[in-house]
Design an enzyme around this catalytic site. Structure first.
Site, mmCIF file in Angstrom:
data_model
loop_
_atom_site.group_PDB
_atom_site.id
_atom_site.type_symbol
_atom_site.label_atom_id
_atom_site.label_comp_id
_atom_site.label_asym_id
_atom_site.label_seq_id
_atom_site.Cartn_x
_atom_site.Cartn_y
_atom_site.Cartn_z
ATOM 1 C CE LYS B 77 39.464 44.308 35.896
ATOM 2 N NZ LYS B 77 39.338 43.512 36.935
ATOM 3 C CB SER B 152 37.295 40.643 35.620
ATOM 4 O OG SER B 152 37.623 41.430 36.557
ATOM 5 C CB SER B 176 38.439 40.365 39.337
ATOM 6 O OG SER B 176 37.462 39.682 39.070
#
Lengths: 62, 462
Positions: B77, B152, B176
């Protein structure tokens, strides 16, 4: 001439916090501020006595 | 070919039926072919990937493999710092940021022999998407590209579901990791708070942030957790302990385990869709069939957990971003800046009240874990919604089904249960008490050994 629309409460709060935001943004944030207040109302009041959230351990390793 | 998962790739490498170089090439080819429509990657590190793959292949050939992750393609990420590789948090604020050192978790995974394919789309600074006003577009759901991935860790969910990479890092402050895992039909673990060090991972809210693995199965997550967990001197919240050996514990099954179902969360407070609820009931029946005892458990309303989590998150996020927000407001995407600026309206009394309430809720959850080994509820109330129609102020008006386990810090595993009315995945989460990560993974593995939902691929990836 129409009366000026009163400034939303979030505008004052954010100005005091150092923000200078456009009126359109403040209008958007007004609704969110209402939702935030409803959420904050679910929290209990604070108390004067010591509690874990404010405890400090001077001998902690870090 | 469909892309092998972590454990499957390791087995194929050992059997000399697949090489790390072949697998890295396949992943890069799939990214080139499919990611134009998915936007899961913001940076592809092809040269680094091939160098890593060749090094892993050489180790395997001389019988010196570093472990089960050696040669396995991986991606991070884009809030996880990677030395010499842009780490932008998908924000203009960090558009020129090239870290000089790896995050703790990136270093650990590199030392385990993973092959770095690149960096994955995130909601800006891990909050606020999907956004269309950032330097890169939002990731799209591989099951239907007109739909949201959840977030997210949106790129992580999309990339794994599409078979672009077998595994990735995610971060989880209010769901997330688990939300994109559920909405993209993959498996994601939010480990116990402090088990995986967060040094070098850009924070959203320090007392709620977790880093964890996302992959295709609980078994893959267990293998990844073993490499990711452990002491991190750069993270003051690090528990300073290793994960143990969750992969070896996977075969324990669920016979005799007491599973509590938090029905009020998904039947009353944030009611699931008919398909999500039916799929959850089928999963609970699978647990019964495997020998678990399933009972209902009562916990405080979801809105109480959500109020605590959202208050702490907004206050801590504003503490981090306040100086930038005051000076560079317009450089942030609208969703992020208009959510986080609300943190300025949270007083010290509110923040302390939230932390106080958090302690009470944690005690309540701990009491529930004296009567139940695991808790189960939905992760999301249904399938992924259309990407254009996600609610703007959801963080304030909806009760997050994931947030209770950020409040307590205990482990929670999201995994797919089936498909909904629209043909997109539905999921559940299995939660445990602090540091029972191996038990949560064991239950997830038992479910996945008895079912096949996690083995299905979207049409574009098959």
């Amino acid at each position: 001439m129409p009366d000026a629309k009163p400034e939303p409460p979030i505008a004052t709060l954010l100005r005091q916090a150092g923000y200078d935001l456009p009126a359109a943004t403040l209008a958007d944030l007004d609704r969110a501020h209402g939702l935030l207040q409803a959420m904050l109302a679910r929290l209990p009041g604070t108390a004067a006595e010591a509690e874990l959230a404010t405890v400090f351990h001077p001998d902690a390793a870090r | 070919m469909s892309l092998p998962g972590v454990a499957e790739a390791a087995a194929l490498f050992r059997a000399r039926k697949l090489s790390p170089v072949e697998l890295a090439r396949e992943c890069l080819a799939r990214i080139a072919r499919l990611d134009r429509g998915l936007h899961a990657f913001v940076t592809v590190t092809e040269e680094r990937a091939m160098a890593d793959a060749r090094a892993a292949e050489a180790r395997l050939m001389r019988g010196a493999a570093l472990g089960p992750l050696d040669g396995v393609p991986f991606a991070h990420k884009d809030i996880v710092a990677t030395a010499g590789i842009p780490t932008t948090a998908c924000s203009r604020i960090l558009r020129d940021n090239v870290p000089s050192a790896d995050a703790n978790v990136a270093a650990r995974l590199a030392e385990a022999g993973t092959v770095l394919l690149g960096k994955l789309t995130t909601h800006e600074f891990a909050l606020g998407g999907p956004s269309f006003d950032l330097p890169s577009p939002p990731a799209r759901n591989p099951w239907n590209a007109a739909h949201f991935t959840g977030g997210s860790s949106s790129g992580s969910g999309a990339a794994i579901a599409a078979g672009l990479v077998p595994a990735a890092t995610g971060t989880d402050t209010m769901g997330s990791i688990r939300s994109p895992a559920a909405l993209c039909g993959i498996t994601g673990l939010k480990p116990t708070y402090g088990l995986v060090g967060r040094g070098g991972v850009f924070p959203l809210a320090q007392s709620l942030d977790h880093v964890g693995p996302m992959a295709r199965s609980a078994e893959d997550c267990a293998l990844l957790l073993q490499a990711m967990a452990g002491p991190d001197r750069s993270d003051p919240a690090s528990a300073g302990r290793p994960a143990g050996d969750p992969a070896s514990a996977l075969a324990g099954g669920v016979t005799g385990l007491r599973i509590g179902v938090v029905r009020r969360f998904h039947e009353q407070d944030n009611r699931g869709s008919p398909a999500a609820l039916a799929n959850l009931e089928a999963a609970l029946q699978t647990f019964r069939d495997l020998g678990a005892q399933v009972a209902n458990v009562e916990l405080p309303p979801l809105a109480d957990w959500h109020a605590v989590a959202a208050t702490i998150m907004l206050a801590e996020a504003h503490g981090i971003h306040g100086p930038w927000l005051r000076a560079r407001f317009s450089e942030y995407g609208a969703l992020f800046r208009e959510r986080v600026v609300l943190g300025a309206a949270i007083s010290s009394e509110h923040y302390l009240a939230a932390q106080r309430r958090r302690r009470v809720l944690c005690t309540t959850m701990a009491e529930a874990f004296t009567r139940h080994d695991l808790l189960v509820t939905l992760v999301q109330p249904g399938e992924a919604p259309p990407i254009e129609g996600t609610p703007r102020w959801g963080v304030l008006e909806l009760g997050s089904l994931a947030a209770p386990f950020n409040v307590t810090g205990g482990p929670a595993l999201a995994l797919p249960t089936g498909f909904g009315e629209g043909g997109l995945p539905t999921g559940m989460q299995i939660a445990g008490p602090a540091f029972a990560d191996a038990l949560v993974l064991r239950a997830g593995h038992a479910f996945q050994q008895a079912t096949d939902v996690h083995r299905r691929w979207p049409a574009l990836a098959a």
